[in-house]
Design a protein around this motif. Structure first.
Motif, PDB file in Angstrom:
ATOM      1  N   ARG A   1      19.963  34.828  21.121  1.00  0.00           N
ATOM      2  CA  ARG A   1      21.133  34.349  21.872  1.00  0.00           C
ATOM      3  C   ARG A   1      20.792  34.270  23.355  1.00  0.00           C
ATOM      4  NH1 ARG A   1      22.048  39.872  21.180  1.00  0.00           N
ATOM      5  NH2 ARG A   1      22.948  40.985  22.976  1.00  0.00           N
ATOM      6  N   ALA A   2      21.572  33.492  24.072  1.00  0.00           N
ATOM      7  CA  ALA A   2      21.350  33.328  25.508  1.00  0.00           C
ATOM      8  C   ALA A   2      21.798  34.571  26.263  1.00  0.00           C
ATOM      9  CB  ALA A   2      22.102  32.110  26.023  1.00  0.00           C
ATOM     10  N   LEU A   3      21.170  34.807  27.408  1.00  0.00           N
ATOM     11  CA  LEU A   3      21.618  35.870  28.303  1.00  0.00           C
ATOM     12  C   LEU A   3      22.996  35.538  28.855  1.00  0.00           C
ATOM     13  CD1 LEU A   3      21.107  38.437  30.017  1.00  0.00           C
ATOM     14  CD2 LEU A   3      19.840  36.984  31.625  1.00  0.00           C
ATOM     15  N   GLY A   4      23.219  34.254  29.148  1.00  0.00           N
ATOM     16  CA  GLY A   4      24.519  33.827  29.653  1.00  0.00           C
ATOM     17  C   GLY A   4      24.553  32.330  29.847  1.00  0.00           C
TER      18      GLY A   4
ATOM     19  N   ILE B   1      15.643  43.384  24.565  1.00  0.00           N
ATOM     20  CA  ILE B   1      14.914  42.542  25.501  1.00  0.00           C
ATOM     21  C   ILE B   1      15.889  41.701  26.313  1.00  0.00           C
ATOM     22  CG2 ILE B   1      13.274  40.634  25.729  1.00  0.00           C
ATOM     23  CD1 ILE B   1      11.945  41.584  23.162  1.00  0.00           C
ATOM     24  N   VAL B   2      15.668  41.684  27.612  1.00  0.00           N
ATOM     25  CA  VAL B   2      16.353  40.765  28.513  1.00  0.00           C
ATOM     26  C   VAL B   2      15.295  39.829  29.077  1.00  0.00           C
ATOM     27  CG1 VAL B   2      17.665  40.497  30.654  1.00  0.00           C
ATOM     28  CG2 VAL B   2      18.116  42.454  29.139  1.00  0.00           C
ATOM     29  N   ALA B   3      15.431  38.536  28.801  1.00  0.00           N
ATOM     30  CA  ALA B   3      14.485  37.535  29.300  1.00  0.00           C
ATOM     31  C   ALA B   3      15.238  36.548  30.174  1.00  0.00           C
ATOM     32  CB  ALA B   3      13.805  36.804  28.140  1.00  0.00           C
ATOM     33  N   SER B   4      14.597  36.100  31.249  1.00  0.00           N
ATOM     34  CA  SER B   4      15.307  35.251  32.202  1.00  0.00           C
ATOM     35  C   SER B   4      14.319  34.466  33.051  1.00  0.00           C
ATOM     36  CB  SER B   4      16.183  36.113  33.123  1.00  0.00           C
ATOM     37  OG  SER B   4      16.806  35.342  34.125  1.00  0.00           O
ATOM     38  N   TYR B   5      14.779  33.335  33.573  1.00  0.00           N
ATOM     39  CA  TYR B   5      14.007  32.571  34.553  1.00  0.00           C
ATOM     40  C   TYR B   5      14.298  33.026  35.986  1.00  0.00           C
ATOM     41  CZ  TYR B   5      11.799  29.053  31.600  1.00  0.00           C
ATOM     42  OH  TYR B   5      10.979  28.411  30.705  1.00  0.00           O
ATOM     43  N   LEU B   6      15.139  34.005  36.174  1.00  0.00           N
ATOM     44  CA  LEU B   6      15.624  34.326  37.516  1.00  0.00           C
ATOM     45  C   LEU B   6      14.701  35.282  38.259  1.00  0.00           C
ATOM     46  CD1 LEU B   6      19.466  34.548  36.985  1.00  0.00           C
ATOM     47  CD2 LEU B   6      17.991  32.562  37.341  1.00  0.00           C
ATOM     48  N   HIS B   7      14.230  34.787  39.391  1.00  0.00           N
ATOM     49  CA  HIS B   7      13.430  35.588  40.310  1.00  0.00           C
ATOM     50  C   HIS B   7      14.349  36.142  41.391  1.00  0.00           C
ATOM     51  CE1 HIS B   7       9.663  33.959  38.655  1.00  0.00           C
ATOM     52  NE2 HIS B   7      10.221  32.762  38.692  1.00  0.00           N
ATOM     53  N   GLY B   8      13.699  36.621  42.461  1.00  0.00           N
ATOM     54  CA  GLY B   8      14.515  36.910  43.635  1.00  0.00           C
ATOM     55  C   GLY B   8      14.292  38.237  44.356  1.00  0.00           C
ATOM     56  N   SER B   9      13.866  39.338  43.813  1.00  0.00           N
ATOM     57  CA  SER B   9      13.719  39.615  42.390  1.00  0.00           C
ATOM     58  C   SER B   9      15.084  39.862  41.735  1.00  0.00           C
ATOM     59  CB  SER B   9      12.796  40.825  42.187  1.00  0.00           C
ATOM     60  OG  SER B   9      13.138  41.867  43.120  1.00  0.00           O
TER      61      SER B   9
ATOM     62  N   GLU C   1      21.141  30.228  30.096  1.00  0.00           N
ATOM     63  CA  GLU C   1      20.090  30.880  30.869  1.00  0.00           C
ATOM     64  C   GLU C   1      19.608  32.119  30.142  1.00  0.00           C
ATOM     65  OE1 GLU C   1      17.254  31.877  33.080  1.00  0.00           O
ATOM     66  OE2 GLU C   1      18.678  33.531  32.993  1.00  0.00           O
ATOM     67  N   GLY C   2      18.278  32.250  30.061  1.00  0.00           N
ATOM     68  CA  GLY C   2      17.685  33.465  29.548  1.00  0.00           C
ATOM     69  C   GLY C   2      17.885  33.658  28.061  1.00  0.00           C
TER      70      GLY C   2
ATOM     71  N   MET D   1      12.921  45.819  27.414  1.00  0.00           N
ATOM     72  CA  MET D   1      11.961  44.997  28.131  1.00  0.00           C
ATOM     73  C   MET D   1      12.697  44.020  29.035  1.00  0.00           C
ATOM     74  SD  MET D   1       9.252  43.965  25.100  1.00  0.00           S
ATOM     75  CE  MET D   1       8.508  45.208  24.034  1.00  0.00           C
ATOM     76  N   LEU D   2      12.091  43.748  30.189  1.00  0.00           N
ATOM     77  CA  LEU D   2      12.568  42.700  31.088  1.00  0.00           C
ATOM     78  C   LEU D   2      11.434  41.701  31.252  1.00  0.00           C
ATOM     79  CD1 LEU D   2      14.709  41.573  33.085  1.00  0.00           C
ATOM     80  CD2 LEU D   2      13.525  42.868  34.874  1.00  0.00           C
ATOM     81  N   LEU D   3      11.680  40.449  30.836  1.00  0.00           N
ATOM     82  CA  LEU D   3      10.652  39.412  30.845  1.00  0.00           C
ATOM     83  C   LEU D   3      11.133  38.262  31.715  1.00  0.00           C
ATOM     84  CD1 LEU D   3      10.017  39.406  26.993  1.00  0.00           C
ATOM     85  CD2 LEU D   3       8.797  40.741  28.734  1.00  0.00           C
TER      86      LEU D   3
END
Length: 246
Positions: A167-170, A192-200, A185-186, A97-99
């Motif tokens: 754990r954090a994405l990074g 599951i990979v969750a993040s606040y990063l748009h852009g996309s 971040e994230g 999943m990407l959230l």
């Protein structure tokens, strides 16, 4: 130029959650990247939408969810809660999943607005988010042991903290990330990979896209054989994004 493989290795179904209400700052592009790269790897992509009131698709291989305004979160809240057990089962079973942003928040335990209202999440992720008057906005560079340098753009006032089961994405080399205090971040949990990063996110970070695809393929077919994606534009996008100021 890399061509899509002529041999069909199988079908991968990508479900985009609530694109009608949770699709901001280009998050739709994440689903489009997955569709293209699945084909480049020689598999047949099937891109499905799930919106409020729809029947939930069967045989889900990848789930993608984007960000939205607080109003969008309120629109989908009841429906998402009704699908919570299904999404929890898929997550625990290892569905990739990407959230992004708002969906990241709603997959957590709750989002508490700055006025004190609580929007309950579905509890897939051991995170909680508190709204503030501080806006975290700008270009972000994240260092990840798993995916290398991750590039994107954040714009949120919710500040998220991770519980002990996640754990954090990074860590942020530029920008803020989950909150204004811990440099994380994230989130990563199961697949599951969750993040606040748009852009996309995925056009500039093909390593994350290929993680989602390869994981889905391995779960469905037992092994993954990579194709030859055309990463020329991804490389250029990363070069430009990496030079942008905060």
């Amino acid at each position: 130029m890399t061509q899509e493989a002529s041999e069909n290795k199988g079908t991968i179904r990508v479900v985009q959650l609530y694109p009608r209400d949770m699709n901001i700052y280009g998050d739709w592009g994440n689903a489009l990247v997955l569709k293209r790269r699945i084909a480049w790897h020689g598999y047949t992509p099937e891109l499905l939408e799930y919106n409020v009131g729809d029947d939930f698709p069967e045989d889900v291989d990848v789930i993608v969810g984007g960000g939205g305004q607080d109003s969008g979160q309120l629109v989908i809240q009841a429906d998402l809660l009704s699908r919570g057990s299904t999404l929890q089962e898929l997550a625990e079973d290892g569905t990739p999943m990407l959230l992004i942003c708002g969906m990241y928040q709603l997959f957590g335990r709750f989002f508490k607005t700055r006025t004190g209202s609580v929007i309950p999440g579905i509890g897939v992720l051991d995170v909680e988010t508190h709204g503030t008057d501080e806006r975290l906005i700008g270009n972000v560079k994240v260092e990840s042991e798993e995916f290398g340098e991750i590039l994107g753009y954040e714009n949120h006032s919710g500040q998220t903290t991770l519980g002990p089961g996640i754990r954090a994405l990074g860590t942020t080399a530029k920008g803020t990330g989950n909150n204004s205090s811990d440099g994380q971040e994230g989130a990563r949990y199961k697949n599951i990979v969750a993040s606040y990063l748009h852009g996309s996110l995925l056009p500039k970070n093909p390593a994350i896209a290929d993680f989602l695809i390869s994981t889905a393929v391995e779960r469905k077919y037992g092994s993954f054989t990579a194709g030859a994606p055309d990463d020329r534009f991804a490389v250029l996008a990363r070069e430009h994004a990496g030079r942008r100021p905060r």
